[in-house]
Design an enzyme around this catalytic site. Structure first.
Site, PDB file in Angstrom:
ATOM      1  N   SER A   1      28.094  15.182  15.963  1.00  0.00           N
ATOM      2  CA  SER A   1      27.063  15.425  14.969  1.00  0.00           C
ATOM      3  C   SER A   1      25.651  15.287  15.538  1.00  0.00           C
ATOM      4  CB  SER A   1      27.273  14.488  13.781  1.00  0.00           C
ATOM      5  OG  SER A   1      26.385  14.792  12.750  1.00  0.00           O
ATOM      6  N   HIS A   2      24.898  14.322  15.020  1.00  0.00           N
ATOM      7  CA  HIS A   2      23.491  14.162  15.377  1.00  0.00           C
ATOM      8  C   HIS A   2      23.319  13.282  16.606  1.00  0.00           C
ATOM      9  CE1 HIS A   2      25.130  11.260  12.646  1.00  0.00           C
ATOM     10  NE2 HIS A   2      24.296  10.367  13.156  1.00  0.00           N
TER      11      HIS A   2
ATOM     12  N   ASP B   1      21.032  19.557  12.340  1.00  0.00           N
ATOM     13  CA  ASP B   1      21.454  18.645  13.404  1.00  0.00           C
ATOM     14  C   ASP B   1      22.412  19.310  14.396  1.00  0.00           C
ATOM     15  OD1 ASP B   1      23.657  18.795  11.707  1.00  0.00           O
ATOM     16  OD2 ASP B   1      24.325  16.779  12.222  1.00  0.00           O
TER      17      ASP B   1
ATOM     18  N   ASP C   1      25.637  19.630  14.784  1.00  0.00           N
ATOM     19  CA  ASP C   1      26.743  20.478  14.336  1.00  0.00           C
ATOM     20  C   ASP C   1      26.419  21.249  13.055  1.00  0.00           C
ATOM     21  OD1 ASP C   1      26.695  18.081  12.914  1.00  0.00           O
ATOM     22  OD2 ASP C   1      28.821  18.188  12.437  1.00  0.00           O
TER      23      ASP C   1
ATOM     24  N   ASP D   1      25.376  20.392   9.944  1.00  0.00           N
ATOM     25  CA  ASP D   1      25.659  19.999   8.562  1.00  0.00           C
ATOM     26  C   ASP D   1      24.518  19.226   7.911  1.00  0.00           C
ATOM     27  OD1 ASP D   1      26.099  17.738  10.030  1.00  0.00           O
ATOM     28  OD2 ASP D   1      28.129  17.358   9.294  1.00  0.00           O
ATOM     29  N   ARG D   2      23.551  18.748   8.708  1.00  0.00           N
ATOM     30  CA  ARG D   2      22.430  18.012   8.101  1.00  0.00           C
ATOM     31  C   ARG D   2      21.216  18.912   7.931  1.00  0.00           C
ATOM     32  NH1 ARG D   2      22.175  11.836  10.231  1.00  0.00           N
ATOM     33  NH2 ARG D   2      24.374  11.386   9.875  1.00  0.00           N
TER      34      ARG D   2
ATOM     35  N   LYS E   1      29.107  19.003   4.309  1.00  0.00           N
ATOM     36  CA  LYS E   1      27.697  19.202   4.000  1.00  0.00           C
ATOM     37  C   LYS E   1      27.213  20.400   4.818  1.00  0.00           C
ATOM     38  CE  LYS E   1      26.556  15.370   7.056  1.00  0.00           C
ATOM     39  NZ  LYS E   1      27.149  14.039   6.963  1.00  0.00           N
TER      40      LYS E   1
HETATM   41  C1  G1P Z   1      26.310   8.329   8.989  1.00  0.00           C
HETATM   42  C2  G1P Z   1      25.638   8.482   7.649  1.00  0.00           C
HETATM   43  C3  G1P Z   1      26.613   9.045   6.636  1.00  0.00           C
HETATM   44  C4  G1P Z   1      27.206  10.351   7.152  1.00  0.00           C
HETATM   45  C5  G1P Z   1      27.797  10.140   8.534  1.00  0.00           C
HETATM   46  C6  G1P Z   1      28.273  11.448   9.148  1.00  0.00           C
HETATM   47  O1  G1P Z   1      27.380   7.407   8.876  1.00  0.00           O
HETATM   48  O2  G1P Z   1      25.100   7.272   7.202  1.00  0.00           O
HETATM   49  O3  G1P Z   1      25.956   9.243   5.423  1.00  0.00           O
HETATM   50  O4  G1P Z   1      28.197  10.828   6.289  1.00  0.00           O
HETATM   51  O5  G1P Z   1      26.813   9.572   9.409  1.00  0.00           O
HETATM   52  O6  G1P Z   1      27.246  12.377   9.279  1.00  0.00           O
HETATM   53  P1  G1P Z   1      27.239   5.872   9.319  1.00  0.00           P
HETATM   54  O7  G1P Z   1      26.756   5.870  10.746  1.00  0.00           O
HETATM   55  O8  G1P Z   1      26.210   5.280   8.412  1.00  0.00           O
HETATM   56  O9  G1P Z   1      28.607   5.282   9.139  1.00  0.00           O
HETATM   57 ZN    ZN Z   2      26.294  16.523  11.596  1.00  0.00          ZN
END
Ligand code: G1P
Ligand code: ZN
Length: 549
Positions: free
Chosen positions: A121-122, A284, A286, A288-289, A384
Site C-alpha cells: 500500500s502506502h 497511494d 496501490d 486505494d487511498r 477503497k
Molecule cells: C492503516 C489504516 C487503516 C487502513 C489500513 C490499510 O491500518 O489506519 O485505516 O485500513 O492502514 O490501508 P493500521 O496501520 O492503522 O492498522
Molecule cells: Zn493502499
C-alpha cells in the site's frame, strides 16, 4: 499446449506469516527468503480450498500488484504455484500492474474465485523497504478474519508447495494454455474504466474540463498513474500534464507513496501556492487511498466521506436511487453520522480495515463507506478506491458549480464540524508500546467519571464489533474514551507497520460553530490529556508525533 512438470517442494513453516490489518506485510528482504512467498501462497490456496471446498480447475485466480520492487518476481512465483495447484484460469494484469480497486473490479466482473494483490500500500518500496501480499475473495474484497486466520494456521503447518516452470511473457496481452490452466495477460485499465463509466457522468466531467477547470493529480510514481492518465486526460479531456508522477516506479521515485499532508508535500505546496489550480488530488502506492485538496484548502478524509455521502444521490448517476446506508471505521470522525441522521440512513461503525465493510455491502446495508486514513469507497467494488473519490469530487464540483472550499464550508454550516486529527508515533519501541497499551487497558474502568479537558469521560472501553450480517465478533479493536460533549480520544497500535510499533492517537471534538475556529487550539487540551493518560513519554520516550493528519 505444453504439459508442465509439477514439482513438489518440501518446506518448513515460518512462524511470522500472520496477516495484519491488510494482508501480510513485511520488509522486502523477508519476502525474498527462500520459500517465504511460496509458503504463504500455498497456505492461501490450502485455506481457501478448505474453507470454500472448491475445485480449482473450475476457478479463476487474478494476480497483480502496484509495481513495487519484487512485484514481477512474486507474480512469476504465484503464477507457477497457481498453475501447479490446478487453477482453470489465471489472469495477470499486463506488466504485473493492477491497482487494488481495479483488482476488486476484475474479480467481480470476471467472477473469479479470488485474487492476490502484491503491495504494501502506502509503505515505501525497494529492496530495503516493504512488500506485501493480500488475498481477496469472490466478492472482490479483502479476505475476512476467519479466512485470514485459516491462512495463518496453514502457514504454521505447511510442509510442501507445488510449482511448475511456466515462463510467461507478462508484458503483452495474450492467452496461453499450460497444462490445464489458461493463463491470460489482460489490460489492467479496461474493467476499472468500465466501472467508472457506469457510475459517473463522463459527459458532465468532460464539460467541466472543457470550461477551463484546472486540477493536478499526483500519482506519486505509483500504480494510479496509468489509470489517471487514461481516465482524466484520456477519457475526460483534462489537459496533458494534469497527472504528474504518473509512471509507476519500483521505488516510487524513492518517495513514500502515502497521500497525506506530509508525504504529498509537493502537491500540497502547489495547491497552497500562488498559481494553485481549482482542485488537487493524490493516491497511494496501490491506488486505494485519496487526498483531496482545494485552492489553499485540505479536505479531511472524514469530511470528504461525509460530503460524498451528502451529494452522491444528486451529483452522481450511479447513486441516483439513493444510498442503502453508510459506514465508517471506529476511529474515523463522526461527520458522516450526522449526514446519515439527516437523510435517515443507517450508519455503521466498524473496526479499522476495509475487510469489515464487505459483509455490509454484500447484504446491501451500506453503499458508501470510508476511513480516516484517506480511504473512501462504495459498493461498486469491495476495496477503497482513490480515483473513484476524485471522480466523486469532480462530479460534486461540476454539479454545484462551487469551489471545494465553498462546498466544505457549507457542509460545516449545515452539519457542524468534527475538528479532527490523527497523531502517529512511528517506529517506537514495540515492547514499550505494548506495555503502555496494557497499562491503559488495565486502567480504563478508573477513567470513567473523571474529567478530561473539562469534560466528563462517559465511556472507556476496548472497541468490540459484532458483524450485523454474520454475527462474528472482533474484539480488541482500539481503546476509546467517549466524552460528555461528544468528543472522542482513541488509541490503537497499527497493524500494518513493519518496523517497531506505530501508535495512533485519534482526537475529535464537535462544534456547531461554522467550522472556522483554530483546530490546534480546539484539540490541544484533548491531545495533552491523551498523552498524559498514556504516560507516553515514560513508556516510549517520545512526546511529539512523527505524522499528523
Ligand atoms: C492503516 C489504516 C487503516 C487502513 C489500513 C490499510 O491500518 O489506519 O485505516 O485500513 O492502514 O490501508 P493500521 O496501520 O492503522 O492498522
Ligand atoms: Zn493502499
Amino acid at each position: 499446449m505444453s504439459q508442465p512438470t509439477i514439482q513438489i517442494v518440501r518446506t518448513t513453516p515460518f512462524s511470522d506469516q500472520k496477516p495484519g490489518t491488510s494482508g501480510l506485510r513485511k520488509k522486502t528482504k523477508v519476502f525474498m527468503q527462500k520459500h517465504y512467498l511460496e509458503n504463504f501462497v500455498q497456505s492461501v490456496f490450502n485455506a481457501v480450498q478448505e474453507k470454500f471446498n472448491v475445485a480449482f480447475k473450475e476457478e479463476t485466480l487474478v494476480v497483480g500488484g502496484d509495481g513495487r520492487y519484487y512485484n514481477r518476481i512474486a507474480i512469476e512465483k504465484i503464477v507457477s504455484l497457481a498453475v501447479a495447484n490446478g487453477f482453470g484460469k489465471v489472469m495477470i494484469g499486463r506488466a504485473g500492474i493492477l491497482s487494488t480497486p481495479a483488482m476488486s473490479a476484475v474479480i467481480r466482473r470476471h467472477k473469479a474465485l479470488g485474487g492476490l494483490v502484491l503491495s504494501a500500500s502506502h509503505n515505501p518500496g525497494g529492496i530495503d523497504a516493504d512488500f506485501g501480499i493480500k488475498y481477496n475473495i469472490r466478492n472482490g474484497g479483502p479476505a475476512p478474519e476467519n479466512i485470514t486466520e485459516a491462512i495463518y494456521q496453514h502457514t504454521l503447518k505447511v510442509s510442501d508447495y507445488r510449482i511448475v516452470d511456466p515462463d510467461i511473457d507478462i508484458d503483452h496481452e495474450h492467452s496461453t494454455t499450460i497444462g490445464n490452466t489458461t493463463v491470460t495477460v489482460f489490460d489492467p485499465l479496461a474493467d476499472y474504466t468500465a466501472v467508472m463509466q457506469e457510475l459517473f457522468d463522463f459527459g458532465a466531467l468532460q464539460k467541466l474540463f472543457a470550461s477551463g477547470f484546472k486540477m493536478r493529480f499526483d500519482a506519486m510514481h505509483a500504480v494510479t498513474g496509468p489509470y489517471a492518465h487514461h481516465i482524466l486526460e484520456g477519457c475526460l479531456g483534462a489537459p496533458l500534464g494534469t497527472v504528474v508522477n504518473g509512471v509507476p516506479k519500483e521505488d516510487f521515485g524513492q518517495g513514500h507513496p502515502d497521500p497525506n499532508l506530509v508525504y504529498a508535500k509537493d502537491l500540497v505546496d502547489y495547491l497552497f501556492g500562488e498559481n494553485a489550480p481549482d482542485f488537487g488530488a493524490a493516491s497511494d502506492g496501490d491506488g486505494d487511498r485519496n487526498l483531496i485538496l482545494g485552492k489553499n484548502f485540505f479536505v479531511t478524509p472524514g469530511d470528504s466521506l461525509a460530503i460524498i455521502a451528502e451529494y452522491a444521490q444528486r451529483a452522481i448517476p450511479g447513486y441516483k436511487t439513493g444510498l442503502s446506508g453508510v459506514a465508517r471505521s471506529m476511529p474515523t470522525s463522526t461527520a458522516v453520522d450526522r449526514v446519515a441522521r439527516f437523510y435517515a440512513m443507517q450508519c455503521y461503525e466498524t473496526p479499522t480495515g476495509w475487510k469489515f465493510f464487505g459483509n455490509l455491502m454484500d447484504a446491501d446495508k451500506c453503499t458508501i463507506c470510508g476511513e480516516e486514513s484517506f480511504g473512501t469507497g462504495s459498493n461498486h467494488v469491495r476495496e477503497k478506491d482513490g480515483l473513484w473519490a476524485v471522480l466523486c469530487w469532480l462530479s460534486i464540483l461540476a454539479h454545484t458549480g462551487k469551489s471545494v472550499v465553498e462546498i466544505v464550508e457549507e457542509h460545516w454550516q449545515k452539519f457542524g464540524r468534527s475538528y479532527y486529527q490523527r497523531h502517529d508515533y512511528e517506529g517506537i519501541d514495540s515492547a514499550g508500546a505494548n506495555k503502555m497499551m496494557a497499562f491503559l487497558k488495565e486502567n480504563l474502568a478508573s477513567l470513567v467519571g473523571t474529567s478530561i479537558a473539562d469534560t466528563k469521560v462517559n465511556q472507556a472501553d476496548d472497541f468490540s464489533y459484532t458483524d450485523p450480517v454474520d454475527g462474528s465478533v472482533s474484539t480488541k479493536q482500539g481503546v476509546r474514551l467517549l466524552l460528555g460533549d461528544g468528543s472522542r480520544i482513541i488509541f490503537r497500535l497499527s497493524g500494518t507497520g513493519t518496523e517497531g510499533a506505530t501508535l495512533r492517537i485519534y482526537i475529535e471534538r464537535f462544534h456547531q460553530d461554522g467550522g472556522k475556529s483554530d483546530i490546534n487550539q480546539i484539540l490541544k487540551p484533548l491531545i495533552d490529556a491523551a498523552k498524559e493518560i498514556l504516560k507516553l513519554k515514560d513508556y516510549c520516550g517520545v512526546d511529539e508525533p512523527t505524522v499528523v493528519t
